[in-house]
Scaffold this motif. Structure first.
Motif, mmCIF file in Angstrom:
data_model
loop_
_atom_site.group_PDB
_atom_site.id
_atom_site.type_symbol
_atom_site.label_atom_id
_atom_site.label_comp_id
_atom_site.label_asym_id
_atom_site.label_seq_id
_atom_site.Cartn_x
_atom_site.Cartn_y
_atom_site.Cartn_z
ATOM 1 N N VAL A 73 -10.907 30.006 31.560
ATOM 2 C CA VAL A 73 -10.245 28.969 30.771
ATOM 3 C C VAL A 73 -11.236 27.840 30.457
ATOM 4 O O VAL A 73 -11.995 27.407 31.325
ATOM 5 C CB VAL A 73 -9.024 28.403 31.520
ATOM 6 N N HIS A 74 -11.216 27.374 29.208
ATOM 7 C CA HIS A 74 -12.082 26.277 28.790
ATOM 8 C C HIS A 74 -11.432 25.534 27.629
ATOM 9 O O HIS A 74 -10.471 26.012 27.027
ATOM 10 C CB HIS A 74 -13.462 26.793 28.390
ATOM 11 N N THR A 75 -11.946 24.360 27.336
ATOM 12 C CA THR A 75 -11.440 23.541 26.237
ATOM 13 C C THR A 75 -12.551 23.403 25.191
ATOM 14 O O THR A 75 -13.507 24.176 25.192
ATOM 15 C CB THR A 75 -11.019 22.157 26.754
ATOM 16 N N GLY A 76 -12.452 22.406 24.313
ATOM 17 C CA GLY A 76 -13.500 22.145 23.336
ATOM 18 C C GLY A 76 -13.145 20.962 22.464
ATOM 19 O O GLY A 76 -12.031 20.879 21.942
ATOM 20 N N SER A 77 -14.082 20.029 22.337
ATOM 21 C CA SER A 77 -13.870 18.862 21.479
ATOM 22 C C SER A 77 -15.231 18.257 21.166
ATOM 23 O O SER A 77 -16.258 18.679 21.713
ATOM 24 C CB SER A 77 -12.969 17.829 22.165
ATOM 25 N N LYS A 78 -15.246 17.270 20.319
ATOM 26 C CA LYS A 78 -16.522 16.681 19.913
ATOM 27 C C LYS A 78 -17.153 15.903 21.066
ATOM 28 O O LYS A 78 -16.481 15.254 21.859
ATOM 29 C CB LYS A 78 -16.325 15.770 18.706
ATOM 30 N N GLY A 79 -18.468 15.994 21.128
ATOM 31 C CA GLY A 79 -19.221 15.205 22.098
ATOM 32 C C GLY A 79 -20.104 14.213 21.396
ATOM 33 O O GLY A 79 -20.994 13.603 21.998
ATOM 34 N N ASP A 80 -19.836 14.042 20.102
ATOM 35 C CA ASP A 80 -20.617 13.138 19.261
ATOM 36 C C ASP A 80 -19.665 12.618 18.183
ATOM 37 O O ASP A 80 -18.723 13.316 17.800
ATOM 38 C CB ASP A 80 -21.786 13.924 18.633
ATOM 39 N N ASP A 81 -19.901 11.405 17.687
ATOM 40 C CA ASP A 81 -19.004 10.827 16.675
ATOM 41 C C ASP A 81 -18.891 11.700 15.437
ATOM 42 O O ASP A 81 -17.837 11.722 14.784
ATOM 43 C CB ASP A 81 -19.488 9.429 16.279
#
Length: 280
Positions: A73-81
């Protein structure tokens, strides 16, 4: 007009058994916790992705690999603007196992990739080139060879895969393969079909052929095409006809490869040969 804020391209590589591929740019998108039946191998092209995996927050910046094992299981989203742009391979477990089985290594079960974010410049470049190759109309011979090479490099480095045995000489198989490739310059067989013709596994055949010739099969085929193109041009054939006869995608494809190899375009080469013939 500027670049769209977000874009996604998802497809399957037909020459690789339907291997799933993704090329995307995300900014505001957030992946809910989820898992894949197979592996996820992502190359971050720009920006950065943040995700939670195995209870740890990870940040994958541009120029890194982000690796996820099956059923994790993992997620994902921006790590930069500005979000992130990446290219992802989603090989099923069986697709990976089938390739690694060709090496006949003493491993039990499916190897697990260690760690998650890796800044391996050579692997990053290799998987980026492979992803773009799978997006192009390149041959099955080239795609199937490049996929095996990339997987072997990845799993040797990040799954501690044992080193495969040195490929054998197999001179008769190499000679037979060369004959088959020469016979089918315009429409070469796939790596898997070529290996079957000489009674070797695809991985074993590719490594054996490279050891014998110094080139992978598709690169050796390319050289044969160029040698034949030069002979046809010298005989007065028009570049457009040469390209069609030898299996180049179009005349510009022939021009790029011919100039890269010989430093001069096919039209210039043909004209120079014609002038030399008239002089003599």
């Amino acid at each position: 007009m500027g670049e769209p804020r977000e874009n996604v391209h998802f497809w399957q590589a037909g020459h690789l058994g339907g291997l799933e591929l993704l090329s995307a740019r995300y900014i505001d998108h957030r992946f809910a916790p989820h898992a894949h039946d197979g592996y996820a191998i992502a190359v971050i092209e720009s920006g950065a992705e943040r995700y939670r995996y195995r209870g740890v927050e990870h940040l994958a910046p541009a120029g890194s690999l982000a690796l996820i094992n099956p059923d994790e299981v993992h997620t994902g989203s921006k790590g930069d603007d500005d979000g992130w742009r990446y290219r992802v391979f989603y090989p099923e477990a069986e697709q990976v196992r089938a390739v690694l089985d060709e090496l006949e290594l003493p491993i039990a079960g499916l190897p697990a990739l260690r760690g998650s974010v890796h800044r391996d410049a050579d692997l990053v470049d290799g998987f980026l080139c492979l992803h773009r190759l799978l997006e192009s109309p390149s041959s099955a011979l080239e795609q199937q060879t490049a996929w095996r090479d990339a997987l072997l490099a990845l799993f040797r480095r990040h799954a501690r895969l044992p080193d495969p045995a040195m490929p054998g000489r197999e001179p008769l198989a190499v000679l037979r393969a060369k004959d088959l490739l020469r016979e089918r310059l315009a429409e070469p067989p796939s790596l898997e079909a070529l290996a079957a013709e000489v009674n070797l596994s695809p991985f074993h055949f590719a490594r054996t052929f490279r050891r014998a010739t110094g080139l992978p099969p598709h690169a050796w085929l390319k050289q044969q095409r160029l040698d034949q193109a030069r002979a046809l041009l010298k005989a007065g054939c028009a570049p457009v006809n040469v390209a069609a006869q030898l299996g180049f995608a179009d005349q510009s494809h022939l021009t790029r490869q011919f100039k890269q190899a010989y430093g001069v375009g096919p039209g210039e080469y043909r004209n120079a040969c014609a002038r030399s013939f008239k002089t003599h």
